[in-house]
Design a protein around this motif. Structure first.
Motif, mmCIF file in Angstrom:
data_model
loop_
_atom_site.group_PDB
_atom_site.id
_atom_site.type_symbol
_atom_site.label_atom_id
_atom_site.label_comp_id
_atom_site.label_asym_id
_atom_site.label_seq_id
_atom_site.Cartn_x
_atom_site.Cartn_y
_atom_site.Cartn_z
ATOM 1 N N LEU A 217 55.244 4.544 43.709
ATOM 2 C CA LEU A 217 55.632 5.723 42.949
ATOM 3 C C LEU A 217 56.206 6.550 43.984
ATOM 4 N N LEU A 218 57.467 6.991 43.930
ATOM 5 C CA LEU A 218 58.113 7.656 44.868
ATOM 6 C C LEU A 218 59.220 8.550 44.277
ATOM 7 N N THR A 219 59.529 9.535 45.158
ATOM 8 C CA THR A 219 60.888 10.246 44.743
ATOM 9 C C THR A 219 62.058 10.033 45.889
ATOM 10 N N ASP A 220 63.226 9.568 45.222
ATOM 11 C CA ASP A 220 64.311 9.212 46.034
ATOM 12 C C ASP A 220 65.026 10.571 46.234
ATOM 13 N N VAL A 221 64.828 11.375 47.111
ATOM 14 C CA VAL A 221 65.303 12.928 47.578
ATOM 15 C C VAL A 221 66.905 12.615 47.725
ATOM 16 N N ARG A 222 67.470 11.822 48.557
ATOM 17 C CA ARG A 222 68.780 11.502 48.729
ATOM 18 C C ARG A 222 69.575 10.622 47.853
ATOM 19 N N VAL B 290 60.385 8.130 40.517
ATOM 20 C CA VAL B 290 60.453 6.653 40.094
ATOM 21 C C VAL B 290 59.192 5.940 40.260
ATOM 22 N N MET B 291 59.003 4.954 39.307
ATOM 23 C CA MET B 291 57.840 4.122 39.893
ATOM 24 C C MET B 291 58.677 2.745 39.962
ATOM 25 N N VAL B 292 58.629 1.793 41.254
ATOM 26 C CA VAL B 292 59.302 0.833 41.406
ATOM 27 C C VAL B 292 58.239 -0.416 41.293
ATOM 28 N N THR B 293 58.609 -1.379 40.786
ATOM 29 C CA THR B 293 57.814 -2.555 40.781
ATOM 30 C C THR B 293 58.411 -3.961 41.456
ATOM 31 N N ARG B 294 57.783 -4.740 42.204
ATOM 32 C CA ARG B 294 58.502 -5.873 42.845
ATOM 33 C C ARG B 294 57.721 -7.036 42.520
ATOM 34 N N ARG B 295 57.865 -8.086 42.309
ATOM 35 C CA ARG B 295 56.997 -9.173 42.192
ATOM 36 C C ARG B 295 57.475 -10.422 43.287
ATOM 37 N N CYS B 296 56.498 -11.160 43.606
ATOM 38 C CA CYS B 296 56.591 -12.165 44.506
ATOM 39 C C CYS B 296 57.182 -13.394 43.557
#
Length: 192
Positions: free
Chosen positions: A64-69, A13-19
Motif C-alpha cells: 500500500l503506497l502513494t505514487d507521488v511522482r 494504491v494497493m499493489v498485489t503481485r503473485r509468484c
C-alpha cells in the motif's frame, strides 16, 4: 491489445503481485527477507514512492503506497527485478519468479478505502490461516507500531558498501494525514 494503465501522480494504491504458479518463492527466510527489505527501501527512495503498509506472504505480496511522482511502472519494474534476483540467489534457481503480465493495482480514492486496504494488508497471514494474530507473521511486513514512525537504515545483503544504506520508512497515507500518527496506529490496531 491490453489497455494502458492510467498512472496518476499522487495516487494511493494497493499493489498485489503473485509468484508464478503460486510457488512459495517468498518464504520468510532471514537473508531473503533482509534483501527484499533493502530492495523495497532502495526503490522507494529512488522513485520517491511513499510506503504505508506492506506484507510479503510466501507466494505473493501487497504494497500500500502513494505514487507521488507517477512512476509506479518504473518502481514496480525495478522492484520486481530486484526481488527476482534475490529469490534466484537465495533459492539457487533460475527462471520466472512472478506471474506473467501485470501486477494488480487498486486505486484508493477515499479514507474508507485506505483504512479497509490497510487492514486487509495487515491481516493477510491471519486470513490465510497461517497464524492466529497478525503480529505472529514473520514475513517481511509492516508492523502496526511502525506506521508513521521514522524507520531504520537497511543495508544491502548481497554485497554493496555502507554508503548504499537506505532508510525504510512507512508513512501515513495522505487520506489519513488529518490524524496524528499515534491516532492512526491506535485505530489500525483496533481494526486488525
Amino acid at each position: 491489445m491490453t489497455m494502458a494503465r492510467s498512472v496518476i501522480p499522487g495516487s494511493t494504491v494497493m499493489v498485489t503481485r503473485r509468484c508464478v504458479s503460486r510457488k512459495f518463492l517468498l518464504l520468510p527466510k532471514g537473508e531473503l527477507k533482509r534483501a527484499i527489505e533493502f530492495a523495497l527501501a532502495w526503490c522507494a527512495s529512488h522513485y520517491g514512492v511513499e510506503l504505508h503498509v506492506v506484507n510479503f506472504m510466501s507466494n505473493h505480496f501487497h504494497l500500500l503506497l502513494t505514487d507521488v511522482r507517477g512512476v509506479l511502472p518504473n518502481f514496480m519494474r525495478d522492484f520486481d527485478q530486484a526481488v527476482a534476483a534475490c529469490v534466484h540467489r537465495t533459492h539457487r534457481i533460475k527462471g520466472q519468479v512472478f506471474e506473467r503480465g501485470q501486477y494488480n493495482v487498486v486505486r484508493l480514492v477515499d479514507e474508507q478505502a485506505v483504512w479497509a486496504k490497510m487492514v486487509y494488508v495487515c491481516v493477510q497471514a491471519v486470513e490465510a490461516g497461517i497464524v492466529n494474530r497478525h503480529e505472529e507473521w514473520v514475513g517481511m511486513r509492516t508492523r502496526v507500531d511502525q506506521v508513521g514512525v521514522l524507520q531504520k537504515n537497511v543495508s544491502p545483503v548481497f554485497g554493496g558498501v555502507a554508503s548504499d544504506d537506505v532508510r525504510l520508512e512507512f508513512t501515513i497515507p495522505p487520506a489519513l494525514r488529518r490524524y496524528s500518527p499515534s491516532v492512526v496506529r491506535e485505530e489500525l490496531q483496533r481494526l486488525v
